[in-house]
Write an enzyme that holds these catalytic residues in place. Structure first.
Site, mmCIF file in Angstrom:
data_model
loop_
_atom_site.group_PDB
_atom_site.id
_atom_site.type_symbol
_atom_site.label_atom_id
_atom_site.label_comp_id
_atom_site.label_asym_id
_atom_site.label_seq_id
_atom_site.Cartn_x
_atom_site.Cartn_y
_atom_site.Cartn_z
ATOM 1 N N THR A 1 0.841 -1.182 0.000
ATOM 2 C CA THR A 1 0.000 0.000 0.000
ATOM 3 C C THR A 1 0.891 1.253 0.000
ATOM 4 O O THR A 1 2.106 1.143 0.055
ATOM 5 C CB THR A 1 -0.913 -0.063 1.239
ATOM 6 O OG1 THR A 1 -1.941 0.860 1.099
ATOM 7 C CG2 THR A 1 -0.158 0.247 2.501
ATOM 8 N N GLY B 1 -9.496 -1.665 6.888
ATOM 9 C CA GLY B 1 -8.230 -1.632 7.613
ATOM 10 C C GLY B 1 -8.002 -0.295 8.288
ATOM 11 O O GLY B 1 -8.943 0.478 8.532
ATOM 12 N N ASP B 2 -6.755 -0.016 8.569
ATOM 13 C CA ASP B 2 -6.403 1.220 9.289
ATOM 14 C C ASP B 2 -6.278 2.439 8.385
ATOM 15 O O ASP B 2 -6.333 3.572 8.865
ATOM 16 C CB ASP B 2 -5.069 1.015 10.024
ATOM 17 C CG ASP B 2 -3.940 0.659 9.057
ATOM 18 O OD1 ASP B 2 -4.212 -0.008 8.036
ATOM 19 O OD2 ASP B 2 -2.787 1.052 9.308
ATOM 20 N N GLY C 1 -3.502 -3.849 9.043
ATOM 21 C CA GLY C 1 -4.361 -2.804 9.607
ATOM 22 C C GLY C 1 -4.991 -3.169 10.934
ATOM 23 O O GLY C 1 -5.146 -2.316 11.815
HETATM 24 N N1 ASP Z 1 -2.745 -1.086 6.250
HETATM 25 C C1 ASP Z 1 -3.401 -1.584 5.091
HETATM 26 C C2 ASP Z 1 -4.601 -2.386 5.516
HETATM 27 O O1 ASP Z 1 -4.533 -3.088 6.486
HETATM 28 C C3 ASP Z 1 -2.537 -2.405 4.247
HETATM 29 C C4 ASP Z 1 -1.146 -1.892 4.139
HETATM 30 O O2 ASP Z 1 -0.787 -0.900 4.666
HETATM 31 O O3 ASP Z 1 -0.334 -2.495 3.492
HETATM 32 O O4 ASP Z 1 -5.587 -2.308 4.841
#
Ligand code: ASP
Length: 295
Positions: free
Chosen positions: A175, A205-206, A228
């Site tokens: 990401t 997610g976060d 996340g």
């Molecule tokens: N944090 C993101 C999620 O959990 C994924 C990522 O950062 O790679 O959706």
């Protein structure tokens, strides 16, 4: 002292070769900052470049959900003047970060699902649905690595063990996130993701959650990448922000925050303050950073 600058990450666990994409995005943002544009404009532009790159798990490179056909994306922007915009599980747009930016200009802070898509259409964001080769291959890899039993189990229900990938099971992040500081001393952050696979349709997610995947305040800007679920549990971005606000260096703060997580969790953090830039990650994380130093 940093006068203005920008830093970009391309996701924890992403191949190091993707750093060129981070540099291209960083350059685009830095040019805007040099020209006196806002940190928000710069961060959004860098995020848009990465969403269009196709190799990252964001925008046109977003991964598939567990049904093998759904793409749902999260994105968020925030600046140190308290402006926030986020989209959650938006489908059918090319650049979720641009929609998040538009939400920031609306009476709302976050928009989700069908409403977010309708909002985007009203503003002229056209339909987009493409599954990149990488995303399709990733789906097949996850399916085969999980094994039939796990895969069917996951489709029905997500157990803690499965989603944490405790045994190092197939996970995909890649990401993107951007932190920026402009000439006026305003910080901004932009993040965008297709999620952390494997994941159910509807999982959030976060990345679009303030204080978890992103945070910006007068003392700095923080972007988080990784699983996340764990970042949310620790409100990781705000945790790091509080550390830098107390005077701990950017890098030391990122490292300390990683220490709060269970060992098997993949996480990466970047932080920008007026004094320094810092990053830490549990695995390789492509990055780029440009800044102008105050004489
Ligand atoms: N944090 C993101 C999620 O959990 C994924 C990522 O950062 O790679 O959706």
């Amino acid at each position: 002292m940093i006068s203005y600058g920008v830093a970009v990450h391309g996701g924890v666990g992403s191949p190091a070769e993707f750093s060129d994409g981070c540099r291209t995005a960083c350059e685009a943002a830095f040019q805007l900052l040099e020209a006196g544009k806002s940190a928000l404009d710069a961060a959004v532009e860098a995020a848009r470049v990465l969403e269009d790159d196709g190799r990252f798990n964001a925008g046109s490179g977003s991964v598939l959900r567990i049904d093998g056909k759904t793409v749902e994306m999260d994105a968020a922007v925030m600046d140190s003047e308290g402006h926030i915009g986020a989209v959650i599980n938006i489908r059918g747009v090319k650049n979720p970060v641009l929609v998040a930016r538009a939400v920031l200009g609306s009476p709302h802070v976050a928009m989700a699902g069908r409403g977010a898509q309708a909002f985007a259409r009203r503003l002229g964001f056209g339909p987009y649905y493409e599954v990149s080769e990488r995303a399709a291959a990733n789906y097949e890899r996850i399916k085969s690595r999980m094994g039939k039993e796990d895969f069917h189990f996951f489709r029905q229900w997500v157990g803690e063990q499965k989603i944490s990938g405790g045994k190092g099971k197939a996970k995909r992040t890649d990401t993107i996130g951007v932190v920026a500081l402009d000439k006026k001393g305003v910080f901004s952050v932009a993040s965008s993701t297709g999620g952390a696979s494997p994941m159910l349709v509807g999982r959030v997610g976060d990345t679009p959650m303030v204080g978890c995947g992103f945070y910006a305040g007068p003392e700095g800007a923080i972007a988080v990448t990784g699983l996340g679920e764990e970042s949310i549990r620790k409100m990781l971005a705000k945790t790091v922000y509080d550390m830098v606000a107390e005077g701990m260096g950017a890098r030391a703060s990122c490292e300390k925050a990683l220490g709060l997580l269970p060992q098997h969790v993949d996480m990466g953090i970047i932080a920008l303050t007026k004094n320094d830039y810092g990053a830490a990650s549990t695995r390789k994380m492509p990055m780029a950073q440009y800044s102008a130093i105050r004489p």
